[in-house]
Enzyme design. Structure first.
Site, PDB file in Angstrom:
ATOM      1  CG  HIS A  90      40.988  49.343  47.071  1.00 46.02           C
ATOM      2  ND1 HIS A  90      40.401  49.410  48.315  1.00 46.02           N
ATOM      3  CD2 HIS A  90      40.070  48.737  46.260  1.00 46.02           C
ATOM      4  CE1 HIS A  90      39.190  48.861  48.264  1.00 46.02           C
ATOM      5  NE2 HIS A  90      38.974  48.447  47.026  1.00 46.02           N
ATOM      6  CD  GLU A 127      39.175  45.910  44.962  1.00 50.30           C
ATOM      7  OE1 GLU A 127      39.348  45.446  46.110  1.00 50.30           O
ATOM      8  OE2 GLU A 127      38.228  46.662  44.670  1.00 50.30           O
ATOM      9  CG  HIS A 182      35.902  49.272  43.795  1.00 50.07           C
ATOM     10  ND1 HIS A 182      36.607  49.325  44.983  1.00 50.07           N
ATOM     11  CD2 HIS A 182      35.533  50.549  43.516  1.00 50.07           C
ATOM     12  CE1 HIS A 182      36.656  50.574  45.395  1.00 50.07           C
ATOM     13  NE2 HIS A 182      36.016  51.340  44.536  1.00 50.07           N
ATOM     14  CD  GLU A 264      32.950  45.978  44.277  1.00 50.92           C
ATOM     15  OE1 GLU A 264      33.989  45.381  43.882  1.00 50.92           O
ATOM     16  OE2 GLU A 264      32.906  46.644  45.336  1.00 50.92           O
TER      17      GLU A 264
HETATM   18 ZN    ZN Z   1      37.306  47.651  46.135  1.00 49.80          ZN
END
Ligand code: ZN
Length: 300
Positions: A90, A127, A182, A264
């Site tokens: 992102h 995030e 992430h 993640e």
């Molecule tokens: Zn993400």
């Protein structure tokens, strides 16, 4: 306090006032410097969620590592000549550019949004801030090992890059390993980390057949070292407890021609995971675990 310098030794001769003053000054300064170093090493970035990366953490010879009896010969720069691309998921400014990031791009298997805003904790720690912070910490650790490190974005562009460009940056750099960082946005009670591996895909511009195996090797090493370094468990909601998930719907993986995985690191929407993700000390452990996995992969 274990200082046992000359001033504590029985002495049969008198010292000059100047010499005594110097010894006292050293006695004050040296422990202070050591304490400062320990505090800095222990809590880089603090736990306030600030994006203060431990920039310039090169400690020259001060990281305490000495040649030891290990299987590998000691090297001060074991990753010299290796290229690692870190892909911070992102972008903190994506939310201001919804039209641009919603534009569809070709990911081989189908068309998908250029990029997304990412998730956040319930208290608003995004995030995108998390991924940049971990990326900075990871970059410092890998550079200390001698690697050449490139980030796909460093909060230095208005949005994105798009997922296809993120993959191309790793390809163009001829990266030996790429990690996309992430944190997940799943339901409360869903906890733990997982590493996402590319499926062997051949469709359109996507051809991951050559990288599926080395990417799995990379992902398995990262998962093992991440669990060890952070003391956290693999995901309790995907991956059947393995901490590994294979996907064919992510452009950043489908279009990669070099070994690449996503991680993640936890679930931002779970309050227990969020408490970890918002801790600077925990993020340092996360970066350490990812770094160790990459080092293991690249040293073979
Ligand atoms: Zn993400």
């Amino acid at each position: 306090m274990s200082y046992a310098g000359p001033e504590f030794e029985p002495s049969s001769r008198r010292r000059s006032p100047m010499r005594r003053a110097l010894i006292v000054a050293l006695g004050v300064l040296v422990p202070g410097a050591v304490l400062g170093w320990v505090v800095y090493q222990g809590a880089p970035g603090g736990s306030d969620g600030a994006d203060r990366a431990p920039a310039g953490t090169a400690t020259s010879a001060g990281d305490g590592k000495e040649p030891s009896a290990s299987a590998k010969p000691y090297s001060a720069a074991p990753l010299k000549g290796k290229v690692v691309v870190i892909d911070p998921g992102h972008n903190p400014e994506n939310f201001r550019h919804t039209a641009e990031i919603n534009r569809k791009v070709d990911i081989g298997t189908n068309r998908k949004e250029c990029d997304t805003t990412g998730t956040s904790t319930n208290s608003g720690y995004t995030e995108a801030r998390f991924t940049l912070d971990v990326a900075h910490r990871l970059r410092a650790l890998l550079q200390r090992q001698g690697a050449t490190v490139k980030l796909t974005q460093d909060g230095d562009r208005p949005y994105g890059p798009c997922v296809d460009e993120r993959a191309r940056i790793g390809n163009a750099a001829h990266a030996d390993a790429v990690v996309s960082v992430h944190a997940d946005g799943s339901g409360a009670g869903n906890r733990g980390f997982h590493v996402i591996l590319p499926a062997a895909v051949r469709e359109g511009d996507a051809d991951t057949r050559a990288i599926a195996k080395p990417s799995r090797d990379l992902g398995e090493l990262i998962a093992t070292d991440f669990a060890h370094s952070t003391g956290t468990e693999p995901s309790n909601y995907v991956g059947d407890g393995s901490g590994l998930v294979t996907r064919r719907d992510l452009g950043g993986l489908n279009l990669s021609t070099v070994p690449k995985v996503f991680i993640e690191c936890g679930n931002m929407r779970d309050t227990k995971d969020a408490a970890l993700l918002t801790s600077g000390a925990w993020r340092q452990k996360a970066a350490q675990g990812i770094s160790e996995g990459i080092v293991s992969f690249l040293r073979g």
